[in-house]
Motif scaffolding. Structure first.
Motif, PDB file in Angstrom:
ATOM      1  N   ASP A  72       5.566  -2.909  -2.402  1.00  0.00           N
ATOM      2  CA  ASP A  72       4.547  -3.321  -2.856  1.00  0.00           C
ATOM      3  C   ASP A  72       4.116  -5.236  -2.315  1.00  0.00           C
ATOM      4  N   ALA A  73       3.047  -4.579  -1.893  1.00  0.00           N
ATOM      5  CA  ALA A  73       2.082  -5.934  -1.273  1.00  0.00           C
ATOM      6  C   ALA A  73       2.474  -6.713  -0.253  1.00  0.00           C
ATOM      7  N   ALA A  74       3.734  -5.406   0.929  1.00  0.00           N
ATOM      8  CA  ALA A  74       3.693  -5.329   2.081  1.00  0.00           C
ATOM      9  C   ALA A  74       2.972  -5.424   3.059  1.00  0.00           C
ATOM     10  N   GLY A  75       1.380  -4.862   2.928  1.00  0.00           N
ATOM     11  CA  GLY A  75       0.233  -4.864   3.450  1.00  0.00           C
ATOM     12  C   GLY A  75      -0.290  -3.620   4.151  1.00  0.00           C
ATOM     13  N   LYS A  76       0.268  -2.455   3.256  1.00  0.00           N
ATOM     14  CA  LYS A  76       0.259  -1.284   3.956  1.00  0.00           C
ATOM     15  C   LYS A  76      -0.942  -0.850   4.471  1.00  0.00           C
ATOM     16  N   ASP A  77      -2.293  -1.733   3.014  1.00  0.00           N
ATOM     17  CA  ASP A  77      -3.930  -1.655   3.517  1.00  0.00           C
ATOM     18  C   ASP A  77      -4.346  -2.626   4.333  1.00  0.00           C
ATOM     19  N   GLY A  78      -3.675  -3.586   5.163  1.00  0.00           N
ATOM     20  CA  GLY A  78      -4.284  -4.408   5.928  1.00  0.00           C
ATOM     21  C   GLY A  78      -4.479  -3.582   7.454  1.00  0.00           C
ATOM     22  N   VAL A  79      -3.104  -3.141   7.093  1.00  0.00           N
ATOM     23  CA  VAL A  79      -2.581  -2.907   8.736  1.00  0.00           C
ATOM     24  C   VAL A  79      -3.354  -1.516   9.235  1.00  0.00           C
ATOM     25  N   ILE A  80      -3.416  -0.772   7.856  1.00  0.00           N
ATOM     26  CA  ILE A  80      -4.654   0.384   7.818  1.00  0.00           C
ATOM     27  C   ILE A  80      -5.852  -0.066   8.169  1.00  0.00           C
ATOM     28  N   LYS A  81      -6.290  -1.299   7.672  1.00  0.00           N
ATOM     29  CA  LYS A  81      -7.925  -1.246   8.210  1.00  0.00           C
ATOM     30  C   LYS A  81      -7.906  -1.856   9.441  1.00  0.00           C
ATOM     31  N   LYS A 194       5.249 -14.578  -3.725  1.00  0.00           N
ATOM     32  CA  LYS A 194       4.203 -14.694  -3.374  1.00  0.00           C
ATOM     33  C   LYS A 194       2.883 -14.706  -3.461  1.00  0.00           C
ATOM     34  N   ARG A 195       3.214 -12.548  -2.525  1.00  0.00           N
ATOM     35  CA  ARG A 195       1.942 -12.073  -2.658  1.00  0.00           C
ATOM     36  C   ARG A 195       1.177 -11.318  -3.994  1.00  0.00           C
ATOM     37  N   LEU A 196       2.602 -11.202  -5.310  1.00  0.00           N
ATOM     38  CA  LEU A 196       2.178 -10.862  -6.700  1.00  0.00           C
ATOM     39  C   LEU A 196       1.829 -12.378  -6.478  1.00  0.00           C
ATOM     40  N   LEU A 197       2.291 -13.070  -6.806  1.00  0.00           N
ATOM     41  CA  LEU A 197       1.859 -13.985  -7.830  1.00  0.00           C
ATOM     42  C   LEU A 197       0.106 -14.909  -7.667  1.00  0.00           C
ATOM     43  N   ASP A 198       0.014 -15.089  -5.713  1.00  0.00           N
ATOM     44  CA  ASP A 198      -1.593 -14.472  -5.567  1.00  0.00           C
ATOM     45  C   ASP A 198      -2.433 -13.158  -6.612  1.00  0.00           C
ATOM     46  N   HIS A 206      -7.021  -8.936  -8.963  1.00  0.00           N
ATOM     47  CA  HIS A 206      -6.423  -7.864 -10.380  1.00  0.00           C
ATOM     48  C   HIS A 206      -6.203  -6.864 -10.573  1.00  0.00           C
ATOM     49  N   TRP A 207      -6.548  -6.207  -9.291  1.00  0.00           N
ATOM     50  CA  TRP A 207      -7.239  -4.761  -9.331  1.00  0.00           C
ATOM     51  C   TRP A 207      -6.067  -3.648  -8.475  1.00  0.00           C
ATOM     52  N   LYS A 208      -5.144  -4.633  -8.291  1.00  0.00           N
ATOM     53  CA  LYS A 208      -4.220  -5.007  -7.183  1.00  0.00           C
ATOM     54  C   LYS A 208      -2.720  -4.053  -8.173  1.00  0.00           C
ATOM     55  N   PHE A 209      -2.819  -4.496  -9.004  1.00  0.00           N
ATOM     56  CA  PHE A 209      -1.665  -5.692  -9.597  1.00  0.00           C
ATOM     57  C   PHE A 209      -1.490  -4.251 -10.730  1.00  0.00           C
TER      58      PHE A 209
END
Ligand code: ATP
Ligand code: MG
Length: 293
Positions: A72-81, A194-198, A206-209
């Protein structure tokens, strides 16, 4: 450094020797996003991706399957975008793989993936994939029970058997003109924290958590073992794995774009040749349109 070098650097070519602990999640190959060397490479990657995807679509023979796996939170969505900014949406589909539905569970684990494969000329992106069935399901063997598999088929060899099924599935894809590229976005446990805390500190995130994220995080070592075994057992020439350093988001985007560009450029795609008869019709059409003036 060239894009092809970056792609090669993170491709797992010797799976027998693969150990996750040899891979630094903070690696950036000496590039710095504050400097033009990295920015130029990111831009170059997207430009070449755009060019090669147009040929893929026009030629309508090959297809590309991009598999993205990560914690989780490794950045899959960002890579796809990022990758999508270079791809004509008409030629691309993204499919997220979540907890399987009852219908999906009532079939073999490759069934739902088989229905989402990209057709010729197209790029398919799997946000998670059939690999979940040797990752999350391996970490939570109780999930196997809900799949209603006959008990005498649930032996100790089940993971080896699934790896074999996956290799055969991917080989079949390769033999039919699908270029399969698989990416593990490798973040450190600390970076995930760090990313989960962010996410928790920013109401717009919050919707991502999801509450389950912390429970899965506790199982980190088990997941890493499962990833290591899966990557060792399914890195093939037909369908290579790339272990992508994930702690710097810009770098993981660069590596994925570089690997896709490198693999597609190797296919030597060409715009289709219309042939003599079509060329004649094209000449006539041109003359007719020019004569309208
Ligand atoms: P993010 O990284 O933004 O959290 P995500 O890919 O984790 O995105 P979610 O909706 O949070 O998306 O989670 C999907 C969940 O479905 C994951 O925890 C994944 O492990 C789980 N999942 C996927 N396939 C299977 C499967 N075959 N069996 C059980 N769980 C699965
Ligand atoms: Mg999640």
């Amino acid at each position: 450094m060239k894009l092809a070098d970056i792609a090669g650097r993170f491709r797992i070519d010797k799976p027998d020797k693969f150990r996750l602990s040899d891979h630094d999640s903070k690696e950036t190959c000496g590039l710095d996003i504050g400097k033009s060397n990295a920015k130029d490479m990111l831009a170059d990657g997207l430009k070449r991706l755009e060019a090669v995807q147009e040929k893929l679509y026009a030629q309508d023979q090959w297809s590309v399957l991009i598999v993205l796996q990560a914690m989780d939170a490794a950045g899959k969505d960002g890579v796809i975008k990022h990758v999508m900014t270079a791809i004509n949406p008409q030629g691309c589909e993204v499919h997220p793989f979540k907890q399987p539905s009852d219908e999906e569970l009532s079939h073999n684990f490759l069934w739902r993936a088989g229905r989402r494969l990209p057709g010729r000329g197209r790029v398919g992106i799997f946000n998670r994939s059939y690999y979940e069935d040797v990752l999350v399901v391996r970490v939570h063997p109780e999930y196997l029970a809900s799949a209603q598999i006959p008990e005498n088929l649930l032996g100790a060899n089940i993971w080896k058997q699934r790896f074999e099924s996956i290799r055969n599935f991917e080989r079949n894809l390769a033999r039919n003109g699908t270029c399969v590229l698989k990416f593990f976005l490798n973040i450190s446990r600390d970076e995930q924290r760090k990313r989960l805390l962010d996410r928790l500190n920013d109401p717009t995130k919050h919707w991502k958590f999801s509450a389950g994220d912390l429970a899965e995080r506790k199982l980190w070592p088990k997941y890493m073992e499962a990833y290591e075994d899966a990557i060792r057992s399914t890195s093939t020439d037909d369908a290579p794995w790339y272990v992508v350093p994930g702690d710097h988001k810009w770098f993981s985007r660069l590596v994925v774009a570089a690997a896709v560009v490198d693999a597609l450029e190797r296919l030597k795609l060409e715009y289709p040749d219309a042939g003599d008869a079509a060329r004649e019709r094209i000449n006539e059409a041109r003359k007719a349109l020019e004569a309208e003036k």
